[in-house]
Design a protein around this motif. Structure first.
Motif, short mmCIF file in Angstrom:
data_model
loop_
_atom_site.label_atom_id
_atom_site.label_comp_id
_atom_site.label_asym_id
_atom_site.label_seq_id
_atom_site.Cartn_x
_atom_site.Cartn_y
_atom_site.Cartn_z
N SER A 158 0.84 -1.00 0.30
CA SER A 158 -0.11 -0.36 0.09
C SER A 158 1.29 1.06 -0.29
O SER A 158 0.50 1.78 -1.06
CB SER A 158 -0.86 0.04 0.92
N TYR A 159 2.13 1.33 0.50
CA TYR A 159 2.78 2.53 0.37
C TYR A 159 3.38 2.42 -0.40
O TYR A 159 3.30 3.78 -0.85
CB TYR A 159 4.02 1.94 2.15
N TYR A 160 4.27 1.77 -1.53
CA TYR A 160 4.44 1.81 -2.68
C TYR A 160 2.99 2.09 -3.76
O TYR A 160 3.25 3.51 -4.49
CB TYR A 160 5.20 0.87 -3.18
N SER A 161 2.40 1.44 -3.36
CA SER A 161 1.02 2.13 -4.86
C SER A 161 1.22 3.59 -4.59
O SER A 161 0.46 4.33 -5.38
CB SER A 161 0.20 0.98 -4.27
N LEU A 162 0.69 3.98 -2.72
CA LEU A 162 0.60 5.16 -2.97
C LEU A 162 2.00 6.24 -3.21
O LEU A 162 0.93 7.44 -3.48
CB LEU A 162 0.65 5.74 -0.81
N MET A 163 3.29 6.48 -3.01
CA MET A 163 4.03 6.98 -3.60
C MET A 163 3.56 6.62 -5.47
O MET A 163 3.87 7.96 -5.73
CB MET A 163 4.78 6.30 -2.80
N HIS A 164 3.09 5.48 -5.65
CA HIS A 164 3.25 5.87 -7.14
C HIS A 164 1.79 6.46 -7.36
O HIS A 164 2.03 6.89 -8.27
CB HIS A 164 2.93 3.65 -7.32
N GLU A 165 0.91 6.20 -7.12
CA GLU A 165 0.22 7.67 -7.28
C GLU A 165 0.10 9.37 -7.18
O GLU A 165 0.10 9.71 -7.95
CB GLU A 165 -1.39 7.30 -6.21
N THR A 166 0.86 9.31 -5.99
CA THR A 166 1.12 10.56 -6.19
C THR A 166 2.33 11.47 -6.76
O THR A 166 1.65 12.70 -7.30
CB THR A 166 2.19 10.28 -4.41
N TYR A 167 2.99 10.65 -6.82
CA TYR A 167 3.93 10.59 -8.22
C TYR A 167 3.25 11.22 -9.52
O TYR A 167 3.55 12.00 -10.52
CB TYR A 167 5.77 9.50 -8.32
N GLU A 168 2.36 10.05 -10.09
CA GLU A 168 1.62 9.84 -11.12
C GLU A 168 1.64 11.25 -11.11
O GLU A 168 1.41 12.35 -12.20
CB GLU A 168 0.67 8.23 -10.93
N LYS A 169 0.31 11.74 -10.08
CA LYS A 169 -0.02 13.13 -9.72
C LYS A 169 0.50 14.19 -10.53
O LYS A 169 0.52 15.52 -10.45
CB LYS A 169 -1.18 13.36 -8.19
N LEU A 170 1.13 14.28 -9.73
CA LEU A 170 2.93 14.99 -10.21
C LEU A 170 3.17 15.27 -10.81
O LEU A 170 3.49 16.54 -12.13
CB LEU A 170 4.24 14.27 -9.38
N LEU A 171 3.37 14.29 -11.41
CA LEU A 171 3.42 14.07 -12.97
C LEU A 171 2.72 14.57 -13.72
O LEU A 171 2.59 15.52 -14.85
CB LEU A 171 3.94 12.70 -13.75
N ASN A 172 1.48 14.64 -13.57
CA ASN A 172 -0.33 14.80 -14.23
C ASN A 172 0.16 16.80 -13.83
O ASN A 172 0.08 17.27 -15.34
CB ASN A 172 -1.30 14.28 -13.16
N ILE A 173 0.61 17.43 -13.14
CA ILE A 173 0.41 18.92 -12.80
C ILE A 173 1.81 19.12 -13.67
O ILE A 173 1.04 20.21 -14.57
CB ILE A 173 0.70 18.94 -11.94
N GLN A 174 2.78 18.50 -14.10
CA GLN A 174 3.55 19.20 -14.40
C GLN A 174 3.21 19.45 -16.49
O GLN A 174 3.17 20.18 -16.87
CB GLN A 174 5.10 18.57 -14.69
N LYS A 175 2.50 18.17 -16.28
CA LYS A 175 1.98 18.03 -18.10
C LYS A 175 1.40 19.41 -18.19
O LYS A 175 1.69 19.97 -18.76
CB LYS A 175 2.08 16.78 -18.11
N HIS A 176 0.16 19.36 -17.50
CA HIS A 176 -0.82 20.61 -17.68
C HIS A 176 -0.43 21.85 -17.91
O HIS A 176 -0.25 22.57 -18.60
CB HIS A 176 -1.52 20.21 -15.83
N GLN A 177 0.84 22.38 -16.52
CA GLN A 177 2.28 22.93 -16.45
C GLN A 177 2.50 23.23 -17.71
O GLN A 177 2.39 24.34 -18.71
CB GLN A 177 2.69 22.93 -15.49
N ASP A 178 2.87 22.58 -18.67
CA ASP A 178 3.98 22.62 -19.91
C ASP A 178 2.89 23.10 -20.63
O ASP A 178 3.09 23.92 -21.35
CB ASP A 178 4.39 21.04 -20.09
N GLN A 179 1.65 22.96 -21.04
CA GLN A 179 0.47 23.12 -22.06
C GLN A 179 -0.07 24.37 -22.13
O GLN A 179 -0.14 24.56 -22.38
CB GLN A 179 -0.94 22.34 -21.43
N LEU A 180 0.15 24.51 -20.31
CA LEU A 180 -0.27 26.24 -20.17
C LEU A 180 0.45 26.95 -20.77
O LEU A 180 1.04 28.03 -21.54
CB LEU A 180 -0.46 26.44 -18.89
N THR A 181 2.14 26.73 -20.29
CA THR A 181 3.18 27.62 -20.62
C THR A 181 3.24 27.33 -22.61
O THR A 181 3.15 28.30 -22.61
CB THR A 181 4.53 26.52 -20.26
#
Lengths: 349, 382
Positions: A111-134
């Motif tokens: 569960s811990y690693y899956s949580l870290m995995h999910e959170t990192y996925e969200k991080l990447l999501n945000i970065q992608k969104h940021q790039d799109q906006l720029t």
């Protein structure tokens, strides 16, 4: 000699029990049914309506039917929903064929690693969104999160959520990841996800409310205060436009407190504020000894005087220790000792 | 010195524009609580709250045994005896001045809580009477006669009663000091026989009886009884007035802590001194007054919160003393407190720096509750 072929499962029977009992789902379901039935029975017994019988009612009914003098609340008889009593356990993680359900099962902390995995996925999501906006040259939204009134989950809370043990290191890493996530400008998108891991810190210490002055028949302003010390409880009513007369339980202080020390204690709040001859006071006190009663009246009068005085002076009083309840009480005597601290006389032989 | 006296005198009239003297700058505030009148006869409400001086020789002559112990120590420390003029004393003096001495003696009972100044008021009245030329019969504390007595003799005069030679001799000595001239003037009217040999003829001055009592300690109590009887009989006839001042009169009707040889308790009637004193306090004689004080501090078997005549005298005492004029004595009024405080300041009795401030004064007033005794005790260590 006959060779007896035993399976490893049978061989393992005599080895010690493996950890806490595992409750099966069926067991928990049965407990829940029994609890509900019991609730209705209890409601019937108490003469209340079974439909509107809340947990509060149950607690009160049990306390009434099984009175207990035990100090620890957890040790007293209680009737609660099975989910509160039986700790949440992980269901068996693998199927009949032995294959685990989760893909990270063999890491040990799935569960811990899956949580870290999910959170990192969200991080990447945000970065992608940021790039799109720029790319589209749109302005980046600043995070509007108010970090002041919230805190992250503690390690214990996180453990409860994930149902598995964490180490301090793991917890730190997770929190660091969350903070990194929040620091990014477009974190609003994943706001919902982040809220799962943050809790609101309760509002700052609520300041004690200072009651306004009350006026009695003649128009004289007065205010009341309560105080306690050891076993003594006192209430004081302080009147304005007075001459410094103080009455305790209907008796003048000179007669009630023949000892100078007690009268000095009573004098202290007035002297501190410089209002010795300006107020009259009528107090009632009970319990305790003479010193405790004096301390209780002192606290009560200080609390009553707060209404007459500016906030700054209230702060001064608080710092002088006039408004704090004295927590010292008589310490319990321990077995094997003569008193709370004194040991029996030590004899060499 | 003339300027000094002049400044005091004019300032005592309330006029503050006194001649400035070079010695003590505190002359002016001094005068507010002091008064020049050292004759109690001239004290009026104008002087209320002020302290007046009694010259030390007078103190020795008039009060060989009357003053409270603490006050005596204060006299020694300050080298002067200053007594405050207070309302109960003024009231009593007014009654005494206006009383008709042809009627039976009126009894006044001073009562009040502990430490409010009853004994001091009594001493003030005694001073006034001695200035006026009365014969003063001052018993400092009647409680001393009903407790802690080491020697009890069976009285030769009356088999049932018990004598207390020590106390009687002490009192006779002090009585002699305070009333010298009367002892020469008053003559005995009967023949008295002391024991087997000594007799006192009729017509001899009372001083001889007193000397007899002092010389033969065994018969001291009888001598005292004789003195009292003579004085009582002669008071309305003769030229002098009699003041009977008893401090702690509730001792006469309470219980005693004394025991006879067979361990049975002694009741007050069985003591000669008490018996004679009771006869003095009854109002069947004329030409004088009886001023008494109730005292809880020395009293036996009475709760410490009792201070009314009802409680302290008991039924017997109350009936015996009834009718009397009760005069309550209370704590200091604000003005009296100020003058007492000012006196201590002026004599540099209060050494603490904070004691000189207004706050210090308010603190003292709060902590002592304006009770004279408490204030005195508080000011001691300061």
């Amino acid at each position: 000699l006959r060779l007896v072929y035993t399976t490893t499962a049978v061989q393992r029977k005599n080895v010690g029990a493996s950890g806490p009992e595992k409750y099966t789902e069926a067991f928990i379901k049965k407990q829940i049914e029994e609890f509900n039935l019991g609730k209705r029975h209890l409601a019937n017994m108490m003469g209340e309506d079974p439909e509107t019988f809340t947990q509060e009612h149950i607690d009160r009914a049990i306390a009434y039917l099984f009175p207990s003098g035990l100090f620890d609340k957890q040790a007293r008889p209680m009737m609660k929903h099975p989910t509160e009593i039986f700790p949440e356990q992980r269901k068996i993680q693998w199927g009949e064929d032995g294959r685990p359900f989760h893909f990270l099962f063999y890491t040990g902390k799935q569960s811990y690693y899956s949580l870290m995995h999910e959170t990192y996925e969200k991080l990447l999501n945000i970065q992608k969104h940021q790039d799109q906006l720029t790319v589209q040259d749109l302005p980046l939204q600043k995070g509007k999160r108010n970090l002041a009134g919230s805190r992250w989950l503690t390690k214990i809370e996180l453990e409860e959520m994930l149902l598995e043990k964490l180490s301090d290191d793991d917890y730190l890493r997770f929190i660091q990841l969350l903070q990194k996530l929040v620091a990014l400008p477009c974190a609003d998108i994943e706001e919902e996800y982040i809220q799962k891991f943050s809790k609101e810190v309760p509002v700052q210490l609520q300041k004690a409310v200072i009651e306004p002055l009350q006026y009695d028949e003649q128009g004289v302003a007065f205010s009341t205060g309560e105080g306690k010390r050891k076993t003594a409880r006192a209430t004081a009513v302080v009147y304005d436009n007075g001459s410094g007369k103080i009455t305790v339980n209907g008796i003048d202080i000179l007669h009630y407190f023949p000892v100078l020390q007690d009268r000095e204690q009573l004098l202290f709040p007035f002297q501190f504020l410089g209002r010795i001859g300006k107020h009259d006071m009528v107090c009632t006190v009970s319990g305790g000894g003479r010193s405790a009663q004096a301390g209780a009246i002192r606290l009560a009068s200080a609390k009553a005087l707060r209404s007459f005085v500016t906030e700054k002076e209230v702060e001064f009083m608080r710092q002088a220790g006039l408004l704090t309840v004295d927590p010292r009480v008589k310490e319990r005597k321990k077995p094997g000792q003569e008193g709370p601290r004194r040991k029996f006389t030590w004899k060499k032989r | 010195q003339l300027d000094h006296g002049c400044a005091l005198h004019t300032a005592a009239r309330g006029c503050l524009s006194s001649v400035s003297t070079q010695d003590v700058p505190a002359e002016r505030p001094r005068a507010i609580f002091h008064t020049n009148e050292s004759d109690p006869a001239k004290h009026t409400e104008h002087h209320e709250g002020r302290l007046y001086n009694i010259p030390l020789e007078e103190v020795k002559a008039v009060f060989p045994h009357g003053l409270p112990h603490r006050f005596q120590q204060q006299i020694q420390t300050f080298n002067e005896a200053r007594v405050m003029v207070r309302k109960p004393a003024l009231e009593l003096l007014a009654y005494l001045k206006g009383s008709n001495f042809a009627h039976p003696a009126v009894r006044y009972v001073l009562y009040g809580e502990r430490g409010t100044g009853k004994t001091m008021t009594l001493c003030h009245v005694v001073h006034y009477c001695s200035r006026q030329g009365w014969l003063v019969l001052h018993i400092p504390d009647a409680h001393l006669w009903v407790k802690n007595c080491k020697e009890l003799l069976q009285s030769s005069y009356n088999k049932d009663r018990l004598d207390q030679p020590l106390q009687a001799s002490v009192w006779l000595k002090n009585f002699k000091i305070s009333n010298e001239r009367f002892l020469r003037e008053i003559k005995t009217q009967k023949k008295y026989t002391w024991g087997k040999q000594e007799t006192t003829e009729e017509g001899r001055p009372l001083g001889e009886v007193v000397d007899q009592g002092l010389a033969r300690v065994r018969s001291a109590s009888d001598a005292m009884g004789v003195v009292l009887r003579e004085i009582k009989q002669q008071s309305h006839r003769s030229s002098f007035r009699l003041l009977v001042a008893v401090d702690g009169v509730n001792a006469l009707w309470g219980r005693t802590t004394l025991r006879k040889k067979d361990k049975s308790p002694v009741s007050p009637e069985e003591l000669t001194l008490v018996h004679n004193l009771r006869k003095m306090v009854t109002n069947d004689w004329r030409g004088g007054a009886i001023v008494t004080t109730l005292s809880q501090t020395g009293s036996l078997f009475k709760p410490s919160s009792a201070y009314t005549p009802q409680e302290l005298l008991g039924k017997e005492g109350f009936d015996a003393l009834d009718p009397f004029v009760p005069i309550p004595v209370s704590n200091y009024s604000p003005r009296e407190f100020e003058s007492c405080y000012g006196y201590y300041l002026e004599r540099k009795w209060l050494q603490h720096e904070k004691a000189h401030t207004e706050d210090g004064k308010a603190e003292l007033q709060f902590l002592s509750g304006s009770n004279p005794q408490q204030l005195d005790r508080l000011a001691g260590p300061l």
